[in-house]
Scaffold this motif. Sequence first.
Motif, mmCIF file in Angstrom:
data_model
loop_
_atom_site.group_PDB
_atom_site.id
_atom_site.type_symbol
_atom_site.label_atom_id
_atom_site.label_comp_id
_atom_site.label_asym_id
_atom_site.label_seq_id
_atom_site.Cartn_x
_atom_site.Cartn_y
_atom_site.Cartn_z
ATOM 1 N N GLU A 51 -95.282 -15.078 34.152
ATOM 2 C CA GLU A 51 -95.393 -13.683 33.724
ATOM 3 C C GLU A 51 -96.770 -13.393 33.151
ATOM 4 N N ARG A 52 -97.315 -14.359 32.459
ATOM 5 C CA ARG A 52 -98.606 -14.107 31.812
ATOM 6 C C ARG A 52 -99.773 -14.248 32.788
ATOM 7 N N TYR A 53 -99.692 -15.234 33.675
ATOM 8 C CA TYR A 53 -100.883 -15.594 34.438
ATOM 9 C C TYR A 53 -100.875 -15.167 35.899
ATOM 10 N N GLN A 54 -99.721 -14.724 36.445
ATOM 11 C CA GLN A 54 -99.725 -14.522 37.893
ATOM 12 C C GLN A 54 -100.719 -13.431 38.307
ATOM 13 N N GLY A 55 -100.754 -12.343 37.576
ATOM 14 C CA GLY A 55 -101.689 -11.268 37.934
ATOM 15 C C GLY A 55 -103.143 -11.705 37.832
ATOM 16 N N PRO A 56 -103.548 -12.234 36.659
ATOM 17 C CA PRO A 56 -104.938 -12.687 36.532
ATOM 18 C C PRO A 56 -105.305 -13.771 37.545
ATOM 19 N N LEU A 57 -104.360 -14.674 37.827
ATOM 20 C CA LEU A 57 -104.686 -15.750 38.777
ATOM 21 C C LEU A 57 -104.893 -15.199 40.189
ATOM 22 N N VAL A 58 -104.034 -14.265 40.591
ATOM 23 C CA VAL A 58 -104.209 -13.684 41.933
ATOM 24 C C VAL A 58 -105.553 -12.966 42.003
ATOM 25 N N ARG A 59 -105.878 -12.268 40.934
ATOM 26 C CA ARG A 59 -107.164 -11.548 40.905
ATOM 27 C C ARG A 59 -108.336 -12.538 41.020
ATOM 28 N N TYR A 60 -108.238 -13.623 40.271
ATOM 29 C CA TYR A 60 -109.313 -14.627 40.272
ATOM 30 C C TYR A 60 -109.448 -15.279 41.647
ATOM 31 N N VAL A 61 -108.323 -15.709 42.190
ATOM 32 C CA VAL A 61 -108.359 -16.417 43.474
ATOM 33 C C VAL A 61 -108.778 -15.462 44.599
#
Lengths: 186, 378
Positions: free
Chosen positions: A22-32
């Motif tokens: 919940e915390r990291y999926q959005g930022p991780l997709v953005r980063y990758v």
Amino acid sequence: MGGDPESPAGDARSSVVQSALERYQGPLVRYVARILADVDRSADVVQETFLRLWASDHPPAGPALGQWLYTVARNLALDVRRKERRMNPLSEVQLAVTADVGDGPDAQAERDESVQLALEALKSLSENQQEVVRLKFQHHFSYKEIAGITGLSVTNVGFLLHTALKKLRQQMTHDGTAERGLRVQP
Amino acid sequence: MTIEDDIPRGHEDYDDPRLTAYALGELDGPERERFEREARAEPALQRELEQIRLMAATLTAELEAEPGPVLSEAQQAALARAAQPPGRRTLRMPSRATGAWRTYLAMAAGVMIVASLGGLLVYSLFLPPPSPRVVGPDLPPQTGMRKATYLPTPGLEQKAPVHEGTQDDDRPGHSSAPVGHTPLALELPRAQFIGTPEDIRHLRAIRPPRVGERTMPMVPADVFNVARGKPVTASDTTPVLGELKMITDGRKEGSNAHVELAPGRQWVRIDLLADHEIFAVVVWHYFLTARVYHDVVIQTADDAAFTANVRTIFNNDRDNSLRLGIGYDTPYVDNHEGELVVPRPVARGRYVRLWSNGNTSNDLNHYVEVEVYARPVK
């Protein structure tokens, strides 16, 4: 495999992974997505990252969790990129354009221009510089954490950020953006 | 951190990575102290540091506002499955986009834009254009506005200010909420605006209005507002209006329920009289006119001087005016609901200190009430 999923420890791990998702999926997709320039592949990579978190014998906790996830996702993304050599920029369709609220059309147009100039200026940086700038200012990692994620030394991270900020300041001042859109104080 | 010695020393021309590291709060110990001394003695160096911080705040705001990728429902479901125990996973996400998927994505983007414009319409109902400039009856005439322009973060979503990571999901009804926890219950004053509000529509990067009910955190049953009636001290010992004890007197209604502190950077400190586990802090600044208070920072600590076990649980000081570190929380319009801050993990300490630095209507600082939901450390 990192523990019996039906055991109490497995439930605890499930809770940790859920929270991390919940915390990291959005930022991780953005980063990758910045590395791969492909939203679908990015979602695959992030999915694989969380599968690896599940499978980890010693899953990280606390502040180390974010760094671990970004490091794994980055390595997976670079593997994908090496294999596919996909360097195309994100298409307009793949990016969801979110509208701003609260301004009239003039202010909106002015800000759009300012933001575009800032993002344009970012593109002039080297790939390394862009990555550390995003990790610092978009994902809010410390120098040390960025070094852990990228494999660079802390000194290199500091140098890249320093030179990146200097170049951005020069460019944006030259573009006049500093006079129009970057002033915090009236 | 330490920037090693292979970086060129000396910042006569300010081309020194350590300067950037210092401005971004990345230096520790003697090196940081040395820069602090030099910056105090050298105005040009101070200006350079401010420029670096301004660029950093600009980048932060603009990168936060940058549109990001949006996943389809199928992709989100696949990700959710990745967080399930292996035996419960059944499907993998489709790895390549199809024509139908791209169409769906474009439609989803359109829906988001329409929803955002809808939010703008609702928001504008609360923010009529300013004609005659009127303030609340108990507030002084408006002085020159400071920091009237925030940096842009278009599309920034409304979110509960949850900080510093989370290992437990304590949303109401969530299966992982610990047994015996209940949703935090607040007593809210009536929602109202008086007078003609200041036009704040030109402000950038303020949090858009929330859609739907506020999600309240789940807290243990023995958690309550421990700040009620506790002693309050402040940087301004003689408030312009009201008394400091009004900040913890439980009264939030009415146009004279607030304390007014001097202009500029000011803090108030609540002594909980014992160590507590702090689950939430709620602050009501003056909320009868739509305004944004600048540089809101909330900290907890073990000692009154804030030197031991200091935690910053909220910080929207984007340009580090308070010198407490650059804040990444979003400026917001105060309203009757109060600003709910949920520290993750739970904070621990005896003191709670709240900073602000004027507001969009004037340079003064106002508090109606501060509540600290906590329980004594056993």
